[in-house]
Design a protein around this motif. Sequence first.
Motif, PDB file in Angstrom:
ATOM      1  N   TYR A 247     -14.514  65.084 155.312  1.00  0.00           N
ATOM      2  CA  TYR A 247     -14.482  64.843 153.869  1.00  0.00           C
ATOM      3  C   TYR A 247     -14.055  63.397 153.643  1.00  0.00           C
ATOM      4  O   TYR A 247     -12.872  63.083 153.543  1.00  0.00           O
ATOM      5  N   PRO A 248     -15.015  62.465 153.606  1.00  0.00           N
ATOM      6  CA  PRO A 248     -14.679  61.042 153.548  1.00  0.00           C
ATOM      7  C   PRO A 248     -14.048  60.609 152.225  1.00  0.00           C
ATOM      8  O   PRO A 248     -14.534  60.959 151.151  1.00  0.00           O
ATOM      9  N   VAL A 249     -12.961  59.858 152.351  1.00  0.00           N
ATOM     10  CA  VAL A 249     -12.273  59.272 151.198  1.00  0.00           C
ATOM     11  C   VAL A 249     -12.087  57.782 151.494  1.00  0.00           C
ATOM     12  O   VAL A 249     -11.522  57.422 152.524  1.00  0.00           O
ATOM     13  N   SER A 295     -10.754  57.564 155.118  1.00  0.00           N
ATOM     14  CA  SER A 295      -9.738  58.556 155.457  1.00  0.00           C
ATOM     15  C   SER A 295     -10.381  59.940 155.466  1.00  0.00           C
ATOM     16  O   SER A 295     -11.404  60.164 154.814  1.00  0.00           O
ATOM     17  N   ASN A 296      -9.765  60.881 156.173  1.00  0.00           N
ATOM     18  CA  ASN A 296     -10.286  62.249 156.258  1.00  0.00           C
ATOM     19  C   ASN A 296      -9.460  63.205 155.394  1.00  0.00           C
ATOM     20  O   ASN A 296      -9.450  64.408 155.618  1.00  0.00           O
ATOM     21  N   ILE A 297      -8.783  62.643 154.369  1.00  0.00           N
ATOM     22  CA  ILE A 297      -7.921  63.488 153.558  1.00  0.00           C
ATOM     23  C   ILE A 297      -7.723  62.866 152.181  1.00  0.00           C
ATOM     24  O   ILE A 297      -7.700  61.637 152.046  1.00  0.00           O
ATOM     25  N   VAL A 298      -7.615  63.700 151.159  1.00  0.00           N
ATOM     26  CA  VAL A 298      -7.216  63.239 149.832  1.00  0.00           C
ATOM     27  C   VAL A 298      -5.693  63.275 149.814  1.00  0.00           C
ATOM     28  O   VAL A 298      -5.089  64.341 149.700  1.00  0.00           O
ATOM     29  N   SER A 299      -5.084  62.126 149.978  1.00  0.00           N
ATOM     30  CA  SER A 299      -3.628  62.056 150.119  1.00  0.00           C
ATOM     31  C   SER A 299      -2.935  62.119 148.763  1.00  0.00           C
ATOM     32  O   SER A 299      -3.443  61.589 147.763  1.00  0.00           O
TER      33      SER A 299
END
Length: 313
Positions: A247-249, A295-299
């Motif tokens: 899930y690209p961010v 990133s691989n996360i919605v931080s």
Amino acid sequence: MSELLIELFCEEIPSVMQTRAESAYLEIFTKYFQDKGIGFKDIEIFVGPRRVVIHAEGLDKEIKGQSISIKGPKTDSPIIAIEGFCKSNNISKADLVIQEVKGTKCYFYEKEITTQEVKSILFKSLAQPIMDYVWSKSMYWSDYKIKWVRPLKNILCIFDGEIIPFKLGHLTANNITFGHRFMSPKQIIVNDYIEYKKALLENFVLLNRSDRVKNIKLSLENEAKALGLVIKDDLALFEEVAGLVEYPVILRGSIEQKFLKLPSEVLVSSMRTHQKYFSLFNKEGKFAPYFLFVSNIVSSDPNMVIKGNEKVL
């Protein structure tokens, strides 16, 4: 016509191995269906960081009974050749008939094939095409007997809405998949491909590699445009990063002024090779003091993620 969905859920597959696995599994499953006499309309293969997915549409539900004629050796061939042909077909010489082919007498085996349900064929043989692909690097783990690219955690297999519970090593196929490792690691039960793809997206997984590449490229270009800058076009890096995230961010970091004394080629090469960062330039082609990364996360605190990446840089 029926649909087959298989998901091999595992630990992280190296990005560099994913594209080749997609094309190889497409070839393997095409041949598998042809060899088994199973008609099909289309096959899709998706390989990402944590899953290999095979989706086939328009499959036959059953294979009609038929008679086939299998050509063997010439009648004057060495006995070892004739015996070998019989052994490979699990018959005796008495089961053979003689036919003339272009003036030459040959042995033939007239084989009767009964009507078979495709789901029965799949149950008995699906492990074979899955294991036919030889990864460039494979591993054993724990005390399990199978060898694969990374430890397999689960197998999903649904044919025409029904679970095909075939076995592969220590695993038995089911109808369970999993969402994103960090944002939605829960078990998800699905019944078909449409439901499967929708469930993954709702749980932060973009299944299709090309969708991830397009998402990354467009997001990077939009971020660069907002700064009045342009991004260095790098399809190979887009592809590599798409194999690292589900899930690209896109996030943006800044480069300290003291590093800008280095030649831009050094900065671009170092960021690309070691950190998979994307470089930015102004419209005149001058290196800009920013970098973009995926990133691989919605931080919940993206600034902390950005600062961490700036520190690494």
